[in-house]
Write a protein that holds these residues in place. Structure first.
Motif, PDB file in Angstrom:
ATOM      1  N   PHE A  26      30.137  44.063  52.281  1.00  0.00           N
ATOM      2  CA  PHE A  26      28.782  43.497  52.352  1.00  0.00           C
ATOM      3  C   PHE A  26      28.814  42.203  53.166  1.00  0.00           C
ATOM      4  N   ASP A  27      29.829  41.398  52.920  1.00  0.00           N
ATOM      5  CA  ASP A  27      29.971  40.135  53.654  1.00  0.00           C
ATOM      6  C   ASP A  27      30.006  40.404  55.170  1.00  0.00           C
ATOM      7  N   PHE A  30      26.574  41.691  56.434  1.00  0.00           N
ATOM      8  CA  PHE A  30      25.557  40.636  56.517  1.00  0.00           C
ATOM      9  C   PHE A  30      25.775  39.771  57.763  1.00  0.00           C
ATOM     10  N   GLN A  33      24.796  41.676  60.865  1.00  0.00           N
ATOM     11  CA  GLN A  33      23.334  41.781  61.018  1.00  0.00           C
ATOM     12  C   GLN A  33      22.742  40.497  61.613  1.00  0.00           C
ATOM     13  N   GLN A 202      16.601  39.465  57.715  1.00  0.00           N
ATOM     14  CA  GLN A 202      17.324  39.692  56.457  1.00  0.00           C
ATOM     15  C   GLN A 202      16.365  39.573  55.274  1.00  0.00           C
ATOM     16  N   GLU A 206      19.047  40.810  50.128  1.00  0.00           N
ATOM     17  CA  GLU A 206      20.329  40.690  50.851  1.00  0.00           C
ATOM     18  C   GLU A 206      20.796  39.234  50.822  1.00  0.00           C
ATOM     19  N   ILE A 207      19.844  38.322  51.016  1.00  0.00           N
ATOM     20  CA  ILE A 207      20.190  36.895  51.043  1.00  0.00           C
ATOM     21  C   ILE A 207      20.637  36.435  49.655  1.00  0.00           C
ATOM     22  N   PHE A 210      24.140  37.638  49.155  1.00  0.00           N
ATOM     23  CA  PHE A 210      25.095  36.854  49.960  1.00  0.00           C
ATOM     24  C   PHE A 210      25.326  35.486  49.314  1.00  0.00           C
TER      25      PHE A 210
END
Ligand code: SF4
Ligand code: ZN
Ligand code: ZN
Length: 297
Positions: A26-27, A30, A33, A202, A206-207, A210
């Motif tokens: 995921f890191d 992100f 993106q 984003q 998602e934020i 993160f």
């Protein structure tokens, strides 16, 4: 739920991307993106210098961390508004200081009290529309600072949810002026630093993931002057639609970025003059900032 990349236990599910990821992937996802958005909208040159407007909230802290990890020269700028009620300004400042110390990001604190001997609460007694003046104040300080240090751009933590909700509201009103200005990048002009929104594609979930992954601790105090969050009901409607059609929010906003030039041609900006006090372009001289804070008349 398995990670799309390694089939390990997923930590986050992203229906809009039809994917789930473990923390490590995921890191990487992100960062990729955001890097793509920066390239697509030509936000920064590789390794460029960027001032990030930090409020102490998760969105601005995530913006700073991502840009820092992508190799940009990041400097945080916190405007201390001097709002002591509810410990708002001190707690926000502390969140920024702790974040910057933990991640090795230089931080500049611009204190209204130190510069002008007063803060937002003193002004609020005289002006009823305090949020509008607070916004003018923050924008002025950030713009002036970014120009003064010669950074490539000023970054803010606006998210896809913010951008899509503002677009939705402005479309319903056919507000051409704002429809021309809803892009993730506003180019530099004489007296105006380039403005960028690296998280414009984003989504909030998602934020949030993160921020949790990197143990970012945003400020919890709420400004005592805050009315209902701007565009809240538009966000709610978009989230309901998103639930039924994952990816809709992003498609709506990204589609707009391809069409925004149509609104630009329709928009006549009020003529600008040069503020006799600060020397920056404004609709009047002295500008609102200099009238409020420097008592210019
Ligand atoms: Fe400023 Fe209003 Fe935001 Fe408080 S809620 S920080 S006064 S803009
Ligand atoms: Zn994985
Ligand atoms: Zn001025």
């Amino acid at each position: 739920m398995k990670c799309r990349v390694c089939r390990g236990e997923a930590f986050v599910k992203l229906p809009a991307h039809n994917a789930a990821f473990c923390p490590e992937h995921f890191d990487a996802f992100f960062l990729r993106q955001v890097a793509r958005a920066i390239k697509k909208y030509r936000m920064l040159p590789p390794g460029g210098r960027v001032v990030v407007a930090l409020s102490g909230g998760k969105d601005s802290l995530v913006t700073a961390l991502v840009l820092h990890r992508l190799g940009y020269q990041v400097e945080g700028l916190f405007v201390d508004l001097g709002i002591l009620e509810g410990d708002f300004s001190p707690a926000s400042r502390q969140a920024c200081e702790e974040f910057c110390a933990a991640h090795g990001v230089p931080l500049r604190v611009y204190s209204l009290a130190a510069e002008f001997g007063r803060g937002i609460p003193d002004i609020a007694r005289r002006y009823p529309r305090i949020c509008a003046l607070c916004g003018v104040t923050k924008r002025h300080v950030m713009n002036e600072y970014t120009l003064a240090v010669g950074a490539d751009a000023l970054a803010t933590g606006h998210t896809l949810d913010d951008m899509a909700a503002a677009l939705f509201a402005n479309l319903l009103r056919w507000d051409l002026h704002y429809l021309a200005k809803g892009l993730p990048v506003l180019p530099a002009e004489e007296g105006f630093a380039k403005k960028i929104k690296p998280l414009a594609l984003q989504a909030e979930n998602e934020i949030r993931a993160f921020a949790a992954l990197h143990e970012i601790r945003p400020v919890e105090a709420v400004c005592p002057y805050a009315a209902e969050a701007k565009f809240k009901r538009y966000k709610r409607v978009l989230n309901e639609l998103e639930e039924k059609s994952p990816g809709l929010k992003r498609a709506f906003y990204e589609g707009y970025t391809q069409q925004a030039h149509r609104f630009k041609e329709e928009t006549a900006r009020p003529p600008l003059v040069t503020c006799a006090v600060c020397g920056l372009p404004a609709t009047n001289s002295p500008c609102t900032f200099c009238r409020i804070w420097r008592d210019a008349t």
